[in-house]
Design a protein around this motif. Sequence first.
Motif, PDB file in Angstrom:
ATOM      1  N   LEU A 461      20.803 -29.788  46.762  1.00 24.31           N
ATOM      2  CA  LEU A 461      22.134 -29.384  47.786  1.00 24.31           C
ATOM      3  C   LEU A 461      23.459 -29.834  47.427  1.00 24.31           C
ATOM      4  N   VAL A 462      24.280 -28.856  47.465  1.00 26.37           N
ATOM      5  CA  VAL A 462      25.935 -29.155  46.983  1.00 26.37           C
ATOM      6  C   VAL A 462      26.677 -29.434  48.168  1.00 26.37           C
ATOM      7  N   ASN A 463      26.321 -28.816  49.455  1.00 26.53           N
ATOM      8  CA  ASN A 463      26.885 -28.881  50.677  1.00 26.53           C
ATOM      9  C   ASN A 463      26.191 -28.697  51.612  1.00 26.53           C
ATOM     10  N   PHE A 464      26.351 -29.120  52.930  1.00 27.67           N
ATOM     11  CA  PHE A 464      25.532 -29.150  54.427  1.00 27.67           C
ATOM     12  C   PHE A 464      26.701 -29.008  55.129  1.00 27.67           C
ATOM     13  N   LYS A 465      26.508 -28.007  56.183  1.00 28.64           N
ATOM     14  CA  LYS A 465      27.491 -27.904  57.176  1.00 28.64           C
ATOM     15  C   LYS A 465      26.819 -27.506  58.400  1.00 28.64           C
ATOM     16  N   VAL A 466      27.276 -28.258  59.395  1.00 30.19           N
ATOM     17  CA  VAL A 466      26.519 -28.074  60.686  1.00 30.19           C
ATOM     18  C   VAL A 466      27.474 -27.872  61.922  1.00 30.19           C
ATOM     19  N   ARG A 467      27.357 -26.510  62.351  1.00 26.81           N
ATOM     20  CA  ARG A 467      27.915 -26.081  63.756  1.00 26.81           C
ATOM     21  C   ARG A 467      27.578 -25.909  65.051  1.00 26.81           C
ATOM     22  N   ILE A 468      28.254 -26.363  66.122  1.00 24.17           N
ATOM     23  CA  ILE A 468      27.681 -26.357  67.285  1.00 24.17           C
ATOM     24  C   ILE A 468      28.212 -24.980  67.811  1.00 24.17           C
ATOM     25  N   GLY A 474      26.795 -29.197  75.333  1.00 25.49           N
ATOM     26  CA  GLY A 474      26.585 -30.265  74.913  1.00 25.49           C
ATOM     27  C   GLY A 474      25.526 -30.567  73.890  1.00 25.49           C
ATOM     28  N   THR A 475      24.635 -31.544  74.111  1.00 22.42           N
ATOM     29  CA  THR A 475      23.453 -31.980  73.142  1.00 22.42           C
ATOM     30  C   THR A 475      22.310 -30.735  73.325  1.00 22.42           C
ATOM     31  N   GLU A 476      22.420 -29.880  74.329  1.00 21.64           N
ATOM     32  CA  GLU A 476      21.404 -28.760  74.279  1.00 21.64           C
ATOM     33  C   GLU A 476      21.869 -27.502  73.479  1.00 21.64           C
ATOM     34  N   ALA A 477      23.137 -27.523  73.043  1.00 20.42           N
ATOM     35  CA  ALA A 477      23.499 -26.209  72.408  1.00 20.42           C
ATOM     36  C   ALA A 477      23.057 -25.886  71.156  1.00 20.42           C
ATOM     37  N   VAL A 478      22.873 -24.467  70.923  1.00 20.21           N
ATOM     38  CA  VAL A 478      22.579 -24.084  69.584  1.00 20.21           C
ATOM     39  C   VAL A 478      23.104 -24.467  68.332  1.00 20.21           C
ATOM     40  N   THR A 479      22.520 -24.783  67.274  1.00 19.06           N
ATOM     41  CA  THR A 479      23.065 -25.669  66.126  1.00 19.06           C
ATOM     42  C   THR A 479      22.948 -24.585  64.911  1.00 19.06           C
ATOM     43  N   ARG A 480      23.813 -24.114  64.294  1.00 17.01           N
ATOM     44  CA  ARG A 480      23.830 -23.542  62.784  1.00 17.01           C
ATOM     45  C   ARG A 480      24.070 -24.319  61.856  1.00 17.01           C
ATOM     46  N   VAL A 481      23.089 -24.406  60.812  1.00 13.67           N
ATOM     47  CA  VAL A 481      23.194 -25.198  59.373  1.00 13.67           C
ATOM     48  C   VAL A 481      23.517 -24.245  58.300  1.00 13.67           C
ATOM     49  N   LEU A 482      24.366 -24.383  57.558  1.00 19.59           N
ATOM     50  CA  LEU A 482      24.625 -23.815  56.549  1.00 19.59           C
ATOM     51  C   LEU A 482      24.416 -24.794  55.156  1.00 19.59           C
ATOM     52  N   LEU A 483      23.665 -24.299  54.200  1.00 19.30           N
ATOM     53  CA  LEU A 483      23.348 -25.191  53.039  1.00 19.30           C
ATOM     54  C   LEU A 483      23.900 -24.440  51.856  1.00 19.30           C
ATOM     55  N   ASP A 484      24.492 -25.013  50.968  1.00 16.80           N
ATOM     56  CA  ASP A 484      24.670 -24.512  49.664  1.00 16.80           C
ATOM     57  C   ASP A 484      24.006 -25.279  48.775  1.00 16.80           C
ATOM     58  N   ALA A 485      23.305 -24.649  47.790  1.00 16.37           N
ATOM     59  CA  ALA A 485      22.516 -25.385  46.953  1.00 16.37           C
ATOM     60  C   ALA A 485      22.991 -24.656  45.335  1.00 16.37           C
ATOM     61  N   SER A 486      22.477 -25.372  44.246  1.00 22.28           N
ATOM     62  CA  SER A 486      22.799 -24.969  42.963  1.00 22.28           C
ATOM     63  C   SER A 486      21.721 -25.573  42.011  1.00 22.28           C
ATOM     64  N   ASP A 487      21.525 -24.579  40.954  1.00 18.80           N
ATOM     65  CA  ASP A 487      20.541 -24.914  39.991  1.00 18.80           C
ATOM     66  C   ASP A 487      21.281 -25.241  38.439  1.00 18.80           C
ATOM     67  N   GLY A 488      22.635 -25.520  38.728  1.00 17.27           N
ATOM     68  CA  GLY A 488      23.503 -25.582  37.501  1.00 17.27           C
ATOM     69  C   GLY A 488      24.020 -24.226  37.005  1.00 17.27           C
ATOM     70  N   GLN A 489      23.311 -23.103  37.391  1.00 14.85           N
ATOM     71  CA  GLN A 489      23.829 -21.831  36.920  1.00 14.85           C
ATOM     72  C   GLN A 489      24.589 -21.091  37.968  1.00 14.85           C
ATOM     73  N   GLU A 490      23.917 -21.112  38.902  1.00 16.15           N
ATOM     74  CA  GLU A 490      24.178 -20.476  40.183  1.00 16.15           C
ATOM     75  C   GLU A 490      24.479 -21.060  41.364  1.00 16.15           C
ATOM     76  N   VAL A 491      25.089 -20.688  42.554  1.00 13.06           N
ATOM     77  CA  VAL A 491      25.339 -21.339  43.812  1.00 13.06           C
ATOM     78  C   VAL A 491      25.002 -20.437  44.717  1.00 13.06           C
ATOM     79  N   TRP A 492      24.214 -20.724  45.755  1.00  9.58           N
ATOM     80  CA  TRP A 492      23.975 -19.975  46.723  1.00  9.58           C
ATOM     81  C   TRP A 492      23.667 -20.571  48.052  1.00  9.58           C
ATOM     82  N   GLY A 493      23.943 -19.816  49.280  1.00 14.54           N
ATOM     83  CA  GLY A 493      24.165 -20.351  50.701  1.00 14.54           C
ATOM     84  C   GLY A 493      22.690 -19.783  51.158  1.00 14.54           C
TER      85      GLY A 493
END
Length: 539
Positions: A461-468, A474-493
């Motif tokens: 994992l190289v990045n982790f983002k959470v958005r309400i 409030g705490t019942e809201a839908v949550t969107r999570v975006l992850l960025d990962a890498s294998d040293g050659q490529e980065v993908w979301g």
Amino acid sequence: MTTIQLYDTTLRDGMQGEGMSLSAAEKLRVAHRLDALGVHMIEAGFPSSNPKELELFDLLSRERFEHALIAAFGMTRRRDARAEDDPALRVLVDSFAPVCTIVGKTWSLHLEKVVKVDRDENLRMIEESIAFLRAEGKRVVYDAEHCFDGWHADRDYALRCLRTAAEAGAETVVMCDTNGAHLPGQIATAVADVVAHLEGTGVQVGIHCHDDAGVGVANSLAAVGAGATHVQGTMNGYGERCGNANLVSIVPNLQLKLGHACISDEQLASLTATSHYLDELLNRTPNADAPYVGKNAFAHKGGMHVAGVMADATTFEHMDPALVGNRRELLISELGGKGTVQARAEEAGITLDDAASRRLIERVKELEHRGYQFEAADGSFELLLRKEAGDYEPLFTLESWRVIVEQRADGKVETEATIKIWVDGERYVRTGEGNGPVHALDNALRAVLSDTHPHLDDTGLVNFKVRILDETKGTEAVTRVLLDASDGQEVWGSIGVSENVIAASWYALVDSLEYAVQDGREEQAAAARAAGAGKSAAP
């Protein structure tokens, strides 16, 4: 074409921006990248302002640069002192740097309020400082501080300051919009006047702009249009307050739009990589919306735009992104059409017929209505493509997962995740620990999958983002999570959406791992690792 001399002041003026800091060794790396880009002069800073600058100049003195000259920065002599007795000027003379850039006053307000000298003494300070440096064999660039303010307040005196610098031996006199207060028309008028006034002296006129009014790049281009042939700026517009004029935008505008010679085509093609390198070294996220070099600079989202670009790129692109080392991005969203989907499928090596493309478009619209967003989740979108094309193999079948988070009385928090999954007809139950739910789930999954997919050991994992998505719930809201990962050659979301933030993270995590093993990526990574090992073992 007029040749424009590029002068980079990232290592001095750029470092005055908030939060900007590089070690001497890192500054040396920057200098070499700027040299490779083709910058003609690199302003390294004050040779004796602090121990770091002393170390930097010592390092620079041992290096060879193919294109760039190193400039040491200083000021005109102190009032009521001889130039040869001024300690700061003596430091410039003793420096290895072949170029000395000195700043002096032009605006009467500064003479009265800051330097507290009369006009004639200021002229002598300019003349004697430059003459001393020239007599010691230095090339001199004279920065006329607050030049445009001075020109507007008292044109005749400002011109006397510049002519004095030229006649004393400066090879370049630079008009500085130090407060960033002027607009392109004002800049052009003043520069044209100075160019005409100095005609016949053999000196070149330069421009140094700040971006306080948001027109630092435009002002620099206007100055060149009025006759300036030396342009100062910083990479990515770094600098105090609102920053300096951005060389990353100035250079392609001068070269590709106005036809001036700055750097070679090969060097220009490294512009995006150089811009991002500086940001990464400074631990800054590259600006996705930056002209020319940003990830979104050539990104197309609307279906009509994508169709036009696929038919002829010039319909919606002002230039070929490859000229500056960038590339076209086709963004997937509910606004996209069949052309976008098929173009992305082709990039991934996936065959998708018209019917499948239409089904996928409807699927994307449905998912985006639920809160998904695939513009930054290229990994998750490729998995959708593969599912629609029948070219998808899941890593596992889920039976269940659970996460336990425990905070102890001593304040320590421990997280434990248990997964139950099926792989190739076999049931696995694994537990993983971590510093949070996502880390624990990731460790539990890898405990099962790493044996059959060793490539996963190289991904992280190289990045982790959470958005309400709906703050009103409030705490019942839908949550969107975006992850960025890498294998040293490529980065993908990858992306996950749920009312439960851990569930959303799980969906994004699984997509991230599944993308990593699709379409021979493991074999490609193994080959890259083998090639790297071979190089490191070579004598």
